[in-house]
Write an enzyme that holds these catalytic residues in place. Structure first.
Site, PDB file in Angstrom:
ATOM      1  N   LYS A  32      -7.474  11.411   7.780  1.00  0.00           N
ATOM      2  CA  LYS A  32      -7.481  10.091   6.591  1.00  0.00           C
ATOM      3  C   LYS A  32      -7.200   9.055   7.392  1.00  0.00           C
ATOM      4  CE  LYS A  32      -4.552   7.841   3.344  1.00  0.00           C
ATOM      5  NZ  LYS A  32      -3.240   8.000   2.608  1.00  0.00           N
ATOM      6  N   GLU A  54       5.038  -0.187  -3.902  1.00  0.00           N
ATOM      7  CA  GLU A  54       5.613   0.873  -2.894  1.00  0.00           C
ATOM      8  C   GLU A  54       6.684   0.229  -2.239  1.00  0.00           C
ATOM      9  OE1 GLU A  54       3.678   4.332  -0.174  1.00  0.00           O
ATOM     10  OE2 GLU A  54       2.424   2.565  -0.853  1.00  0.00           O
TER      11      GLU A  54
END
Length: 379
Positions: free
Chosen positions: A141, A186
């Protein structure tokens, strides 16, 4: 600030700057020195009172943007309907006055943010290249970002944009530190009296136009193998970073969806108990960068980011927050943000996690949705 609770600093009594690969550990050491030299009178002894510093850190070790810890002269805090004021001054100096009146907001302004160093066409090409590298098993990723740029009129009041963000995204962390402004969904880490918690976000879906399509979007996100894989990489990254510092660590049994005004996110909450005396700066030094903002394996992902992004991320996707004299603090990841220079130049950033099943057009569309908070705040 989050949900109408938080901290605001006025003036600067101390500014510490850091750079390079040791910027976070250097900051942790420097803050210990500051605290050791300080005399603190704090009858409240609660989270957010007493001596503290606001901080914002560059994403990459090679960034030209400095990382900072700033100790204000006056701090105003608010939590659960209670407010407090902290005053800080150099030994032998004069204690600062508490401002009883604040200047009104400046004139309204609206600016357009236009493509920066990476255009839409360039971003699609970069995503395609990243997918090819993942298919070749170079990495699992990588998070790729693009930029938008604009310029504020002279003497523009940045508090207008910050207020728009706080009002529009009350469930996010709205921050303004040294020209870095944004509303992040976040939580990188929160340390409070030996307890730590974090919220990991990875995996995104646009909100639906009506209740039925909105529910369908949430269900699609929750069952998407592509988003599930992306999310799992991010969670494992956080757990691996925190385990050496904690006596126990727990997570949500399964990822859950978090609703924001413009997006659904896949989320996992992490909670633990500190076991080695680490403060919040030590923890962000151990955690940054997570797979949610860099990729996995980390070093391979960082190398690909430097190759494919034709700009310096600055403090985008780095830690932003505050640390107290006891080491407790709250740190978010600087997302949904823009860096504003003293001259008024604005650079906004938005990125997406790229995995094997990613599609360039979809990732480009996701960045448009992630730009929305900043575009609306300034425009």
């Amino acid at each position: 600030m989050r949900r109408n609770q938080g901290l605001a600093g006025i003036g600067t009594v101390l500014r510490l700057e850091f750079s390079g690969p040791t910027r976070l550990t250097d900051a942790a050491a420097a803050w210990r020195d500051v605290v050791a030299a300080a005399t603190v009178t704090d009858p409240l002894s609660r989270t957010g009172t007493g001596l503290l510093a606001f901080g914002a850190f560059a994403f990459d070790a090679s960034s030209a943007q400095t990382s900072v810890l700033i100790v204000p002269q006056v701090i105003v805090g608010r939590e659960n309907g209670q407010c407090w004021v902290t005053r800080i001054w150099p030994t032998g100096g004069t204690r600062p006055e508490i401002p009883l009146a604040f200047r009104p907001l400046g004139n309204e302004y609206r600016i357009s943010l236009l493509p920066g160093a990476l255009t839409a066409v360039g971003y699609r090409a970069a995503v395609g290249e990243a997918i090819g590298r993942i298919a070749a098993a170079d990495l699992n990723k990588v998070v790729l970002a693009r930029d938008l740029v604009g310029r504020l009129p002279a003497e523009s009041d940045l508090r207008r944009a910050v207020s728009e963000l706080a009002l529009g995204y009350p469930d996010c962390w709205t921050y303004a530190v040294d020209g870095l402004v944004g509303s992040s969904p976040e939580t990188l880490i929160r340390a409070d009296h030996g307890e730590v918690n974090a919220r990991v976000l990875a995996g995104t879906m646009s909100r639906g136009a009506d209740a039925a399509s909105d529910l369908e979007a949430a269900l699609h996100l929750a069952t998407s193998s592509k988003d599930g894989d992306e999310h799992a990489f991010a969670v494992q990254s956080v757990l691996a970073s925190l385990r050496p510092h904690t006596s126990h660590l727990t997570t949500s049994e399964i990822p859950f969806t978090v609703k924001l005004p413009n997006l659904w996110h896949l989320a996992t909450d992490v909670e633990g108990t500190l076991s080695d005396g680490s403060n919040s700066l030590d923890l962000i030094a151990a955690m940054h960068p997570t797979a949610a903002v860099a990729g996995t394996p980390t070093e391979t992902a960082l190398a690909l980011i430097r190759e494919l992004e034709p700009f310096d991320r600055g403090r985008y996707a780095g830690p932003v927050g505050w640390v107290g004299a006891d080491g407790d603090g709250e740190w978010a990841i600087a997302l949904r943000c823009a860096q504003v220079t003293p001259a008024g130049d604005v650079t906004a950033y938005a990125g997406c996690g790229i995995v094997l099943d990613s599609e360039p057009d979809r990732e480009l569309a996701e960045t448009r949705m992630k730009f929305r908070p900043i575009v609306e705040a300034f425009g």
